[in-house]
Design a protein around this motif. Structure first.
Motif, PDB file in Angstrom:
ATOM      1  N   GLN A  45       0.850  -1.198   0.000  1.00 43.92           N
ATOM      2  CA  GLN A  45       0.000   0.000   0.000  1.00 43.92           C
ATOM      3  C   GLN A  45       0.878   1.236   0.000  1.00 43.92           C
ATOM      4  OE1 GLN A  45      -1.702  -1.168   3.804  1.00 43.92           O
ATOM      5  NE2 GLN A  45      -3.735  -1.039   2.890  1.00 43.92           N
ATOM      6  N   THR A  46       2.136   1.042   0.377  1.00 41.73           N
ATOM      7  CA  THR A  46       3.085   2.138   0.550  1.00 41.73           C
ATOM      8  C   THR A  46       4.483   1.540   0.685  1.00 41.73           C
ATOM      9  OG1 THR A  46       3.801   3.870   2.097  1.00 41.73           O
ATOM     10  CG2 THR A  46       2.598   2.042   3.042  1.00 41.73           C
ATOM     11  N   ARG A 106      -4.450  -0.525  -3.402  1.00 42.01           N
ATOM     12  CA  ARG A 106      -5.454  -0.382  -2.339  1.00 42.01           C
ATOM     13  C   ARG A 106      -6.745  -1.012  -2.831  1.00 42.01           C
ATOM     14  NH1 ARG A 106      -3.645   4.710   0.683  1.00 42.01           N
ATOM     15  NH2 ARG A 106      -1.404   4.387   0.448  1.00 42.01           N
ATOM     16  N   ARG A 129     -11.586   9.874  -7.655  1.00 42.64           N
ATOM     17  CA  ARG A 129     -10.263  10.110  -7.078  1.00 42.64           C
ATOM     18  C   ARG A 129      -9.544   8.854  -6.633  1.00 42.64           C
ATOM     19  NH1 ARG A 129     -11.519  15.142  -3.019  1.00 42.64           N
ATOM     20  NH2 ARG A 129     -12.132  16.608  -4.647  1.00 42.64           N
ATOM     21  N   GLU A 170       7.493   8.518  -2.736  1.00 40.40           N
ATOM     22  CA  GLU A 170       7.519   8.725  -1.285  1.00 40.40           C
ATOM     23  C   GLU A 170       8.914   9.090  -0.784  1.00 40.40           C
ATOM     24  OE1 GLU A 170       4.708   5.914   0.940  1.00 40.40           O
ATOM     25  OE2 GLU A 170       5.298   4.721  -0.788  1.00 40.40           O
ATOM     26  N   TYR A 179       1.359   5.165  12.634  1.00 40.99           N
ATOM     27  CA  TYR A 179       2.763   5.564  12.820  1.00 40.99           C
ATOM     28  C   TYR A 179       2.958   7.080  13.004  1.00 40.99           C
ATOM     29  CZ  TYR A 179       1.770   6.235   7.864  1.00 40.99           C
ATOM     30  OH  TYR A 179       1.181   6.608   6.685  1.00 40.99           O
ATOM     31  N   ILE A 194      -1.045  14.998  -1.628  1.00 44.68           N
ATOM     32  CA  ILE A 194       0.065  14.500  -0.818  1.00 44.68           C
ATOM     33  C   ILE A 194      -0.421  14.240   0.604  1.00 44.68           C
ATOM     34  CG2 ILE A 194       2.340  15.015   0.172  1.00 44.68           C
ATOM     35  CD1 ILE A 194       2.973  16.809  -2.125  1.00 44.68           C
ATOM     36  N   GLY A 222       1.379  13.163   4.417  1.00 44.22           N
ATOM     37  CA  GLY A 222       2.665  12.941   5.091  1.00 44.22           C
ATOM     38  C   GLY A 222       2.573  13.195   6.577  1.00 44.22           C
ATOM     39  N   ARG A 277       6.976  10.729  11.977  1.00 48.58           N
ATOM     40  CA  ARG A 277       6.742   9.337  12.388  1.00 48.58           C
ATOM     41  C   ARG A 277       7.081   9.160  13.865  1.00 48.58           C
ATOM     42  NH1 ARG A 277       4.667   9.474   7.334  1.00 48.58           N
ATOM     43  NH2 ARG A 277       6.209   9.186   5.698  1.00 48.58           N
ATOM     44  N   GLY A 285       8.144  12.071   6.513  1.00 46.27           N
ATOM     45  CA  GLY A 285       8.102  11.771   5.079  1.00 46.27           C
ATOM     46  C   GLY A 285       6.695  11.956   4.544  1.00 46.27           C
ATOM     47  N   GLY A 323       3.959  11.004   0.871  1.00 45.20           N
ATOM     48  CA  GLY A 323       3.732  10.308  -0.385  1.00 45.20           C
ATOM     49  C   GLY A 323       2.910  11.200  -1.301  1.00 45.20           C
ATOM     50  N   GLY A 381       0.712  11.224  -4.699  1.00 48.70           N
ATOM     51  CA  GLY A 381       0.024  10.362  -5.655  1.00 48.70           C
ATOM     52  C   GLY A 381       0.199  10.930  -7.059  1.00 48.70           C
TER      53      GLY A 381
END
Ligand code: 4AD
Ligand code: MG
Length: 445
Positions: free
Chosen positions: A187-188, A211, A219, A228, A344, A370, A372, A375, A412, A414, A416
């Protein structure tokens, strides 16, 4: 022998004899003069068949050409500003022509076709001007993202597609039978990025992610591409700076390289030219307050209900769209409720009900492109979250170990690719942003 060229370079060959190889996009003309609009993947050029300039056999071939017939044409390049094409302004006076195949009954004709029909013929639809333009812009977006990160000292580190555990929500996992054991499609790549920054400091991965989203929206794709970046010793504010710089560069590159493509898809260029630093940064609290305010100003009860939100709820598409529409540029929304975000994400000190997360919402109603966060780098807290979500510590042993051997704050995000392409190209559905879309009800072709 004439030189074999690609049509994009045609301007360099005026007055010379060249060979072009491609497919007939369109043909017009009558009698002794035939105009063949030839596309070769790099561009389009008008090729003129005049019966006095070629053999009778060659002229007959030219006359019999149909849409998407494949041919190899040799002739002289002439400058003529009226000549259509991409780049346009040049034509080829055909001297000889080699026919590879006459295409009969090509299904996608210049008339309007329905979306389902076009999606069923996606393998042919990609040849159309509009799709050609979009997919070229997509390639530039990916290259610009990567160039920018490479220039900033990020290292590309690939992450696995087949994984033993969930990276995001367990509800959207695709299961794979891994020799009798359960595995999942990624998924990532984020969790692996978190390991990789301990080796390289600043990394990114880029690849397809999956996913099993049961939602059928414009979307959401089942398979989408995500880039990422992950950065050691980075906080949320620095993360937003990185996202902002990167997104501005990408838009700049598209504007610089794709005037013609943007014209083909009729994109409003001014809207893109406005995308410059800084972007507004608002908190989730503030965003909810703005939505409440908006609801108060609306009379239409249906619209009011659609936008209704209580503090603590995640934004749906309508809310995201409404917030994004309040700005001419992308807008950052940070500090979402912990309960609606992934396991996380670092809780905000003193306010654990919100977390150090940030989404970037694209303007013109496009919404999140995006996601993010900072973490969790503390072992006990991460363990507690994994337990709370019922994820099972076993599959995350390696991930937890990162918090034992030199743990450090990090963050961080990600981005799309398809959402970004949709926004930059001004498309209202993700299906045109990827060559072969995987949707809830579609895996063909
Ligand atoms: O917000 P998401 O789920 O975040 C992550 O996956 C993080 N692990 C990223 C990270 O921090 N490294 O997804 C990130 C982005 C979204 O903002 C959206 O652009 C895109 O991925 N995305 C999708 N695009 C198309 N179809 C879907 N079903 C998507 N789900 C997410
Ligand atoms: Mg998200």
């Amino acid at each position: 022998m004439a030189e074999i060229i690609r049509i994009k370079d045609i301007a360099r060959y005026v007055g010379r004899e060249v060979t072009v190889r491609g497919w007939v996009y369109n043909k017009t003309g009558k009698g002794r003069l035939q105009f063949i609009l030839l596309r070769d993947g790099s561009g389009q050029a008008q090729c003129v068949a005049f019966n006095k300039e070629m053999s009778p056999e060659a002229f007959e071939i030219a006359r019999g050409l149909t849409q998407e017939s494949s041919v190899i044409i040799t002739g002289e390049v002439r400058a003529d500003e009226r000549a259509p094409g991409i780049p346009g302004g040049f034509e080829i006076g055909i001297r000889s022509i080699e026919l590879l195949q006459v295409a009969n009954d090509y299904p996608i004709t210049p008339k309007e076709h329905g979306t389902e029909f076009l999606m069923n013929h996606r393998h042919l639809w990609v040849r159309s001007n509009r799709q050609w333009a979009i997919l070229r812009i997509r390639a530039t977006i990916i290259k610009a993202l990567r160039d920018w990160l490479d220039d900033q000292g990020f290292l590309l580190v690939d992450t696995p597609i087949i994984t033993p555990a969930a990276g995001e929500e367990t509800t959207t996992l695709f299961e794979v039978d891994y020799f009798g054991e359960m595995a999942y499609l990624a998924q990532t790549g984020q969790l692996y990025n978190e390991a990789n920054i301990m080796a390289f400091g600043k990394v990114y991965c880029f690849g397809p992610t999956f996913r099993a989203e049961k939602s059928k929206t414009r979307r959401h794709l089942i398979e989408f591409w995500m880039l990422e970046p992950e950065i050691a010793f980075c906080n949320l504010e620095e993360l937003m700076d990185i996202e902002e710089g990167m997104v501005c560069y990408v838009v700049e590159q598209v504007l610089e390289k794709h005037q013609r493509e943007l014209e083909i898809i009729e994109r409003d260029i001014d809207k893109l030219a406005a995308i410059t630093s800084p972007f507004a940064r608002i908190s989730y609290d503030d965003a909810v307050a703005r939505l409440h305010q908006l609801c108060e100003e609306i009379d239409d009860p249906e619209r009011k209900a659609e936008l209704a939100i209580e503090w603590g709820e995640d934004f749906g598409s309508p809310q995201e769209t409404a917030i994004a529409e309040m700005f001419d540029k992308p807008v950052f929304v940070y500090h979402y409720p912990t309960a609606v975000k992934a396991f996380y994400m670092t809780p905000v000190a003193g306010r654990p009900e919100i977390c150090r997360s940030v989404d970037l919402l694209a303007p013109e109603g496009y919404g999140e492109i995006i996601g993010g966060s900072e973490r969790i780098h503390e072992l006990e807290l991460l363990e507690a979250n994994i337990d709370k979500m019922g994820l099972g510590r076993e599959a995350y042993q390696w991930y937890l170990e990162l918090r034992k051997f030199g743990t450090a704050p990090h963050a961080g995000f990600g981005i799309g690719i398809e959402r970004t392409v949709a926004w930059i190209c001004g498309l209202n559905h993700l299906r045109e942003t990827i060559p072969y879309a995987r949707l809830l009800n579609r895996k063909y072709p």
